[in-house]
Design a protein around this motif. Structure first.
Motif, mmCIF file in Angstrom:
data_model
loop_
_atom_site.group_PDB
_atom_site.id
_atom_site.type_symbol
_atom_site.label_atom_id
_atom_site.label_comp_id
_atom_site.label_asym_id
_atom_site.label_seq_id
_atom_site.Cartn_x
_atom_site.Cartn_y
_atom_site.Cartn_z
ATOM 1 N N ALA A 15 -11.029 6.592 -6.283
ATOM 2 C CA ALA A 15 -10.658 7.321 -5.076
ATOM 3 C C ALA A 15 -10.405 6.374 -3.917
ATOM 4 C CB ALA A 15 -11.762 8.319 -4.726
ATOM 5 N N ALA A 16 -11.299 5.387 -3.709
ATOM 6 C CA ALA A 16 -11.143 4.468 -2.587
ATOM 7 C C ALA A 16 -9.957 3.528 -2.790
ATOM 8 C CB ALA A 16 -12.429 3.666 -2.391
ATOM 9 N N GLY A 17 -9.899 2.869 -3.945
ATOM 10 C CA GLY A 17 -8.853 1.891 -4.182
ATOM 11 C C GLY A 17 -7.459 2.483 -4.216
ATOM 12 N N LEU A 18 -7.308 3.639 -4.865
ATOM 13 C CA LEU A 18 -5.984 4.246 -4.982
ATOM 14 C C LEU A 18 -5.502 4.770 -3.634
ATOM 15 C CD1 LEU A 18 -3.768 4.832 -7.000
ATOM 16 C CD2 LEU A 18 -4.809 7.061 -7.431
ATOM 17 N N GLU A 19 -6.409 5.336 -2.844
ATOM 18 C CA GLU A 19 -6.013 5.811 -1.522
ATOM 19 C C GLU A 19 -5.592 4.635 -0.637
ATOM 20 O OE1 GLU A 19 -8.469 8.616 0.489
ATOM 21 O OE2 GLU A 19 -8.889 9.770 -1.338
ATOM 22 N N LEU A 20 -6.310 3.520 -0.724
ATOM 23 C CA LEU A 20 -5.947 2.351 0.070
ATOM 24 C C LEU A 20 -4.599 1.803 -0.362
ATOM 25 C CD1 LEU A 20 -6.535 0.136 2.132
ATOM 26 C CD2 LEU A 20 -7.855 -1.058 0.368
ATOM 27 N N ALA A 21 -4.367 1.684 -1.665
ATOM 28 C CA ALA A 21 -3.091 1.180 -2.166
ATOM 29 C C ALA A 21 -1.938 2.070 -1.723
ATOM 30 C CB ALA A 21 -3.129 1.078 -3.689
ATOM 31 N N THR A 22 -2.157 3.376 -1.729
ATOM 32 C CA THR A 22 -1.117 4.313 -1.302
ATOM 33 C C THR A 22 -0.771 4.094 0.165
ATOM 34 O OG1 THR A 22 -1.936 5.941 -2.905
ATOM 35 C CG2 THR A 22 -0.487 6.742 -1.157
ATOM 36 N N ARG A 23 -1.786 3.942 0.996
ATOM 37 C CA ARG A 23 -1.549 3.719 2.424
ATOM 38 C C ARG A 23 -0.826 2.387 2.669
ATOM 39 N NH1 ARG A 23 -4.909 6.226 6.452
ATOM 40 N NH2 ARG A 23 -6.137 7.969 5.633
ATOM 41 N N LEU A 24 -1.295 1.324 2.020
ATOM 42 C CA LEU A 24 -0.678 0.013 2.210
ATOM 43 C C LEU A 24 0.760 -0.006 1.688
ATOM 44 C CD1 LEU A 24 -3.675 -2.282 1.213
ATOM 45 C CD2 LEU A 24 -2.686 -2.055 3.505
ATOM 46 N N GLY A 25 0.967 0.586 0.524
ATOM 47 C CA GLY A 25 2.314 0.614 -0.036
ATOM 48 C C GLY A 25 3.280 1.386 0.833
ATOM 49 N N ALA A 26 2.812 2.533 1.351
ATOM 50 C CA ALA A 26 3.676 3.342 2.221
ATOM 51 C C ALA A 26 3.998 2.609 3.515
ATOM 52 C CB ALA A 26 2.989 4.674 2.521
ATOM 53 N N ARG A 27 3.059 1.813 4.009
ATOM 54 C CA ARG A 27 3.251 1.108 5.284
ATOM 55 C C ARG A 27 4.098 -0.158 5.120
ATOM 56 N NH1 ARG A 27 0.370 0.533 10.172
ATOM 57 N NH2 ARG A 27 1.462 -1.022 11.436
ATOM 58 N N TYR A 28 3.828 -0.950 4.083
ATOM 59 C CA TYR A 28 4.440 -2.265 3.989
ATOM 60 C C TYR A 28 5.480 -2.408 2.884
ATOM 61 C CZ TYR A 28 0.690 -3.667 7.145
ATOM 62 O OH TYR A 28 -0.142 -3.768 8.212
ATOM 63 N N GLY A 29 5.345 -1.633 1.810
ATOM 64 C CA GLY A 29 6.283 -1.790 0.708
ATOM 65 C C GLY A 29 6.199 -3.174 0.084
ATOM 66 N N ARG A 30 7.295 -3.658 -0.465
ATOM 67 C CA ARG A 30 7.284 -4.912 -1.224
ATOM 68 C C ARG A 30 8.116 -6.027 -0.588
ATOM 69 N NH1 ARG A 30 7.764 -2.870 -7.536
ATOM 70 N NH2 ARG A 30 6.013 -1.411 -7.476
ATOM 71 N N LYS A 31 8.646 -5.810 0.594
ATOM 72 C CA LYS A 31 9.545 -6.803 1.170
ATOM 73 C C LYS A 31 8.807 -8.070 1.580
ATOM 74 C CE LYS A 31 13.350 -7.267 4.448
ATOM 75 N NZ LYS A 31 14.163 -6.600 5.497
ATOM 76 N N ARG A 32 7.723 -7.942 2.357
ATOM 77 C CA ARG A 32 6.965 -9.109 2.805
ATOM 78 C C ARG A 32 5.521 -9.082 2.310
ATOM 79 N NH1 ARG A 32 9.276 -12.283 6.691
ATOM 80 N NH2 ARG A 32 11.217 -11.513 7.629
ATOM 81 N N ALA A 120 -13.164 -2.520 -5.157
ATOM 82 C CA ALA A 120 -13.330 -1.062 -5.151
ATOM 83 C C ALA A 120 -13.538 -0.572 -6.574
ATOM 84 C CB ALA A 120 -12.097 -0.396 -4.524
ATOM 85 N N TYR A 121 -14.306 -1.358 -7.352
ATOM 86 C CA TYR A 121 -14.426 -1.070 -8.783
ATOM 87 C C TYR A 121 -15.503 -0.046 -9.106
ATOM 88 C CZ TYR A 121 -17.745 -4.922 -8.026
ATOM 89 O OH TYR A 121 -18.736 -5.729 -7.533
ATOM 90 N N GLY A 122 -16.154 0.514 -8.080
ATOM 91 C CA GLY A 122 -16.994 1.682 -8.288
ATOM 92 C C GLY A 122 -18.358 1.405 -8.884
ATOM 93 N N GLN A 340 -13.153 7.667 3.568
ATOM 94 C CA GLN A 340 -13.231 7.112 4.921
ATOM 95 C C GLN A 340 -13.165 5.584 4.909
ATOM 96 O OE1 GLN A 340 -16.430 8.854 7.342
ATOM 97 N NE2 GLN A 340 -16.378 10.664 6.033
ATOM 98 N N MET A 341 -13.795 4.953 3.921
ATOM 99 C CA MET A 341 -13.742 3.495 3.830
ATOM 100 C C MET A 341 -12.321 3.004 3.558
ATOM 101 S SD MET A 341 -17.186 2.502 1.705
ATOM 102 C CE MET A 341 -18.780 2.311 2.528
ATOM 103 N N ALA A 342 -11.584 3.722 2.713
ATOM 104 C CA ALA A 342 -10.201 3.333 2.437
ATOM 105 C C ALA A 342 -9.374 3.351 3.718
ATOM 106 C CB ALA A 342 -9.594 4.268 1.391
ATOM 107 N N ALA A 343 -9.563 4.391 4.530
ATOM 108 C CA ALA A 343 -8.831 4.481 5.791
ATOM 109 C C ALA A 343 -9.229 3.347 6.740
ATOM 110 C CB ALA A 343 -9.078 5.842 6.443
ATOM 111 N N ALA A 344 -10.529 3.020 6.767
ATOM 112 C CA ALA A 344 -11.014 1.973 7.670
ATOM 113 C C ALA A 344 -10.481 0.596 7.267
ATOM 114 C CB ALA A 344 -12.538 1.970 7.682
#
Length: 438
Positions: A15-32, A120-122, A340-344
Motif C-alpha cells: 500500500a505504501a510503496g505503490l501509492e508513492l510510486a504512483t504519485r512520483l510517476g504521475a509528477r515526474y514521469g521518465r524524462k529526468r 517499504a517492504y512491509g 499517510q507516510m507515502a504522501a509525506a
C-alpha cells in the motif's frame, strides 16, 4: 551528452510503496527521473483483504494489480525480485536471484543504483519463536498463503461433507484455531462463518456453519486492544453468537500437526491452524548495511521518515519505526499510516530534489474499524469530522470500512479508473459466485 536521471528506488509494492510510486510517476514521469519499484511478487493486493481471499469470499484475480501494466500507465519501472542487501557507500540495492519452481535461475542476482532509497517492504507475522508454529500454522502475509489456506479449508469441508453423506450418524466437524485477537484474527473468524453458509450453494448441501468449530485464542486480557473496551466486548458477543469460542488470557506455547497447547496445559485440537499474533519487519537476508533497527527489525526513522543513520534512505509503512515528538509509542502498522507516510515522503522527496528541507511527518489517527463479515462492523472514528472520537457500529461502520479500500483504489489508479473499479466491484458481487472455490 546523456543526462543522468535522478533514480528513486522503492523496495516494496504494498500500500505504501505503490501509492508513492504512483504519485512520483504521475509528477515526474521518465524524462529526468527514473522511479523503480522492486517487489518479490508480480501483483499487488491490499493486505487487509487477505482474510477474505483465505475464505474464498474474495476473488483476488479481480482485485489484484499487475505491477507491469500499472508501471506502464504511471511512469515508473518495475523490477521483479527480493531485496538481499543494500550498499550505502555505493548507493546500491542488491537483489537476490529469482528462481523458478524447479530451482532454476530466471533472473541473476544484480544491483540497482539509487539517489534516494525508500524501504517499504512491509511486515510478516511474528511467531515469537513458539515451537511448532512455523511448521504447522498458516500465516496470512501474502496471497499465496491465503490461497493455500483456502484450499486446505475447502478440502476439509469436503472431507467432512463426504463423511456425513456416507453416515448420517457421524458428527464430523471442521476445527479451526486462530491465534491472535487483533483485527486479522477477528475478521477471519467471522468470515469463516460467511463462507460456511455459502458452501451449501455449491454442492456441499449437508454442510453448514453448524459443522464449523472456530476457536479464537488471545494471550492478552481482551480481543481488539486498539478499540475501546465497549466495542471490543460488542465484537466478542457477535463472534460468540456466530459460534466462535473466544479464549482470552490464553498464551499458546506450542503447536503440532493436530493442534495447540496453551500455557496452562490446555489442549486445543484443530484441523487448520492460523497464527495472526503480532508482526515484525520482513527480514532482509544480508542486512541493511548498518541502518539503525528497532527490536522488531523495523528501520528507525526521524520525524521526516528518513533513516536516523542515512538521510538518503527513507522507510515507510510497517517496516518503519517512527516515534513522533510528544509520543512514547511508534506510529502503528496500519493501512492508514502507510497511506499517510507515502504522501509525506512524496512531499519530502519533492522538496529535497528542489533543494528545500524536508517537513516532519504528522500522523492523523482516523480511528480503527473491524469488519465481522456481513454480520457486523465496529470501530471508532477520530478527527475534526466527529469532534474528537466517535464509536460506531453497524451499517455506518460498514460503509466507512468499505470506503478505506475505495480510497486505496483511487490512490493507485486515479479518480476515473478508481471509481470505475468500485462500480465494477458492486456488479461482481451480484453476478459472480459468492465464493471462489478454485
Amino acid at each position: 551528452m546523456a543526462v543522468t536521471k535522478i533514480q528513486i528506488v522503492i523496495v516494496g509494492g504494498g500500500a505504501a510503496g505503490l501509492e508513492l510510486a504512483t504519485r512520483l510517476g504521475a509528477r515526474y514521469g521518465r524524462k529526468r527521473h527514473d522511479i523503480i519499484v522492486v517487489d518479490r511478487n508480480r501483483t499487488h493486493i491490499w493486505k487487509p483483504l487477505l482474510h477474505e481471499v483465505a475464505t474464498g469470499s474474495l476473488d483476488a484475480n479481480m482485485d489484484e494489480v499487475g505491477y507491469r501494466s500499472h508501471c506502464h500507465r504511471w511512469g515508473y519501472r518495475f523490477f521483479y525480485g527480493a531485496l538481499a542487501s543494500i550498499d550505502r557507500t555505493a548507493r546500491q540495492v542488491h537483489l537476490a536471484p529469482v528462481l523458478d519452481d524447479q530451482g532454476r535461475e530466471v533472473i541473476a542476482a544484480h544491483a540497482i543504483r539509487y539517489d534516494y532509497l525508500v524501504l517499504a517492504y512491509g511486515s510478516v507475522t511474528n511467531d515469537f519463536g513458539t515451537p511448532g508454529v512455523a511448521e504447522n500454522c498458516t500465516f496470512l502475509d501474502s496471497r499465496a498463503q491465503a490461497d493455500r489456506f483456502r484450499d486446505r479449508l475447502l478440502d476439509q469441508c469436503l472431507r467432512v461433507s463426504r463423511a456425513m453423506s456416507a453416515d448420517q450418524t457421524v458428527d464430523a466437524r471442521v476445527r479451526v484455531a486462530i491465534v491472535g485477537g487483533g483485527a486479522t484474527g477477528v475478521e477471519l473468524a467471522a468470515e469463516l462463518f460467511n463462507a460456511a453458509a455459502a458452501l451449501g450453494y455449491y454442492g456441499l448441501e449437508v454442510f453448514d456453519g453448524s459443522r464449523l468449530d472456530v476457536t479464537l485464542i488471545e494471550a492478552g486480557p481482551r480481543i481488539l486492544p486498539a478499540l475501546p473496551e465497549r466495542l471490543a466486548a460488542a465484537a466478542q458477543r457477535e463472534l460468540e453468537i456466530l459460534g466462535v469460542r473466544v479464549l482470552t488470557d490464553t498464551p499458546v506455547v506450542a503447536a503440532d500437526r493436530d493442534g495447540m497447547t496453551t500455557g496452562s496445559g490446555q489442549r486445543i485440537d484443530a484441523d487448520l491452524q492460523v497464527w495472526a499474533a503480532g508482526v515484525k519487519a520482513a527480514p532482509i537476508p544480508r542486512g541493511l548495511d548498518g541502518l539503525a533497527l528497532a527490536r522488531g527489525g523495523q528501520v528507525v526513522v526521524t520525524p521526516t521518515l528518513q533513516s536516523v543513520t542515512d538521510e538518503r534512505v527513507f522507510a515507510i509503512g510497517d517496516c518503519a519505526w517512527c516515534v513522533l515528538p510528544g509520543s512514547d509509542r511508534p506510529v502503528p502498522p496500519r493501512a492508514q499510516a502507510a497511506h499517510q507516510m507515502a504522501a509525506a515522503v512524496f512531499t519530502n522527496l519533492t522538496r529535497l530534489m528542489a533543494g528545500r528541507p524536508p517537513r516532519p511527518f504528522v500522523y492523523k489517527d482516523h480511528g480503527s474499524l473491524v469488519s465481522l463479515s456481513r454480520f457486523s462492523t465496529v470501530g471508532t472514528l477520530m478527527g475534526n469530522l466527529v469532534g474528537g472520537k466517535l464509536a460506531i457500529e453497524g451499517r455506518l461502520a460498514r460503509i466507512v470500512y468499505l470506503s478505506l479500500y475505495r480510497m486505496h483504489l483511487i490512490a493507485i489508479h486515479g479518480w476515473l479508473k478508481g471509481v470505475a473499479l468500485v462500480l465494477i466491484g458492486h456488479v461482481n458481487r451480484i453476478v459472480r459466485p459468492r465464493l471462489k472455490l478454485h
